[in-house]
Design a protein around this motif. Structure first.
Motif, short mmCIF file in Angstrom:
data_model
loop_
_atom_site.label_atom_id
_atom_site.label_comp_id
_atom_site.label_asym_id
_atom_site.label_seq_id
_atom_site.Cartn_x
_atom_site.Cartn_y
_atom_site.Cartn_z
N ALA A 28 0.90 -1.27 -0.04
CA ALA A 28 0.07 0.21 0.16
C ALA A 28 0.85 1.35 -0.02
O ALA A 28 0.49 2.15 -0.67
N TRP A 29 2.00 1.34 0.88
CA TRP A 29 2.92 2.34 0.85
C TRP A 29 3.50 2.61 -0.50
O TRP A 29 3.84 3.65 -0.89
N MET A 30 4.12 1.56 -1.08
CA MET A 30 4.83 1.57 -2.26
C MET A 30 3.97 2.17 -3.49
O MET A 30 4.18 2.91 -4.13
N THR A 31 2.65 1.73 -3.32
CA THR A 31 1.75 2.05 -4.37
C THR A 31 1.43 3.60 -4.37
O THR A 31 1.36 4.33 -5.24
N ALA A 32 1.33 4.24 -3.03
CA ALA A 32 1.10 5.37 -2.86
C ALA A 32 1.88 6.23 -3.20
O ALA A 32 1.79 7.39 -3.61
N LEU A 33 3.15 5.86 -2.75
CA LEU A 33 4.20 6.65 -3.12
C LEU A 33 4.57 6.96 -4.56
O LEU A 33 5.01 8.00 -4.94
N TYR A 34 4.58 5.63 -5.31
CA TYR A 34 4.85 5.56 -6.82
C TYR A 34 3.81 6.72 -7.22
O TYR A 34 3.89 7.59 -8.21
N ALA A 35 2.43 6.61 -6.95
CA ALA A 35 1.23 7.38 -7.42
C ALA A 35 1.54 8.84 -6.96
O ALA A 35 1.39 9.69 -7.74
N SER A 36 2.13 9.07 -5.74
CA SER A 36 2.33 10.22 -5.60
C SER A 36 3.30 11.15 -6.30
O SER A 36 3.39 12.34 -6.51
N LEU A 37 4.28 10.50 -7.04
CA LEU A 37 5.14 10.85 -7.85
C LEU A 37 4.61 11.36 -9.23
O LEU A 37 5.09 12.57 -9.86
N TYR A 38 3.51 10.99 -9.44
CA TYR A 38 2.85 11.21 -10.91
C TYR A 38 1.67 11.92 -10.69
O TYR A 38 0.83 12.56 -11.71
N ALA A 39 0.97 11.90 -9.42
CA ALA A 39 -0.45 12.60 -9.37
C ALA A 39 -0.18 13.87 -9.25
O ALA A 39 0.86 14.59 -8.84
N PRO A 40 -1.33 14.92 -9.74
CA PRO A 40 -1.16 16.27 -9.56
C PRO A 40 -1.52 16.71 -7.94
O PRO A 40 -2.21 16.18 -7.37
N TRP A 41 -0.60 17.45 -7.42
CA TRP A 41 -0.87 17.71 -6.05
C TRP A 41 -1.70 18.92 -6.06
O TRP A 41 -1.33 20.21 -6.27
N VAL A 42 -3.09 18.81 -5.76
CA VAL A 42 -4.08 19.85 -5.81
C VAL A 42 -4.88 19.89 -4.40
O VAL A 42 -4.73 18.82 -3.86
N ARG A 43 -5.55 20.92 -4.13
CA ARG A 43 -6.34 20.99 -3.03
C ARG A 43 -7.60 19.91 -3.23
O ARG A 43 -8.14 19.64 -2.08
N ASN A 44 -8.14 19.75 -4.41
CA ASN A 44 -9.26 18.95 -4.49
C ASN A 44 -8.97 18.05 -5.70
O ASN A 44 -9.42 18.22 -6.96
N ILE A 45 -8.41 16.80 -5.39
CA ILE A 45 -8.24 15.78 -6.36
C ILE A 45 -9.65 14.97 -6.90
O ILE A 45 -9.76 14.64 -8.01
N ARG A 46 -10.72 15.13 -5.71
CA ARG A 46 -11.81 14.45 -6.27
C ARG A 46 -12.41 14.95 -7.35
O ARG A 46 -13.16 14.39 -8.34
N ALA A 47 -12.20 16.34 -7.81
CA ALA A 47 -12.93 17.15 -8.76
C ALA A 47 -12.19 16.71 -10.05
O ALA A 47 -12.65 16.70 -10.95
N LEU A 48 -10.90 16.15 -9.82
CA LEU A 48 -10.31 15.75 -11.23
C LEU A 48 -10.57 14.42 -11.61
O LEU A 48 -10.72 13.87 -12.58
N ILE A 49 -10.77 13.46 -10.56
CA ILE A 49 -11.02 12.09 -10.89
C ILE A 49 -12.56 11.97 -11.38
O ILE A 49 -12.90 11.04 -12.08
N ASP A 50 -13.35 12.62 -10.80
CA ASP A 50 -14.95 12.47 -10.98
C ASP A 50 -15.45 14.07 -11.25
O ASP A 50 -15.84 14.56 -10.18
#
Length: 125
Positions: A28-50
């Motif tokens: 879980a930590w490895m996947t979250a850390l890997y995703a954090s390298l590519y995910a946009p760091w925004v205040r509301n990521i839910r609006a980008l996903i859905d």
């Protein structure tokens, strides 16, 4: 079943469950850390996903990615250091049923952690 057999059964199941929960925490930590390298760091990521339904709840990228791995880590540490408390606080009729229920809940949290990391990864790509 004698008390010694029940104690040995608990020890065996506790050791197996602790090991597998540790593996799940690591993944879980490895996947979250890997995703954090590519995910946009925004205040509301839910609006980008859905975009249609993500405006009702605001959730930052940090909390979206790292809440469930933190919960799994807390559960793992509690399980590791609280062995004797768990041994004495049996609530179900069988030790195997207790570990089965705990495994089902843990798998659900693990699945949500991986699902969120993958969703954030897809937004970033």
């Amino acid at each position: 079943m004698t008390i010694d057999e029940a104690a040995d059964d608990f020890s065996r199941l506790h050791r197996i469950f602790t090991f597998h929960l540790g593996v799940a925490v690591g993944l879980a930590w490895m996947t979250a850390l890997y995703a954090s390298l590519y995910a946009p760091w925004v205040r509301n990521i839910r609006a980008l996903i859905d975009p249609a339904g993500g405006l009702d709840r605001v959730e930052s990228t940090f909390s979206f990615l790292f809440v469930f791995p933190a919960v799994l880590t807390l559960a793992w540490v509690s399980l590791f250091f609280g062995r004797e408390i768990l041994r004495r606080s049996q609530t179900l009729s069988s030790i195997a049923l207790e570990f089965t229920a705990a495994a089902a809940i843990t798998f659900g949290v693990f699945y949500l952690s991986i699902d969120r990391a993958v969703a954030a990864l897809y937004v970033g790509l």
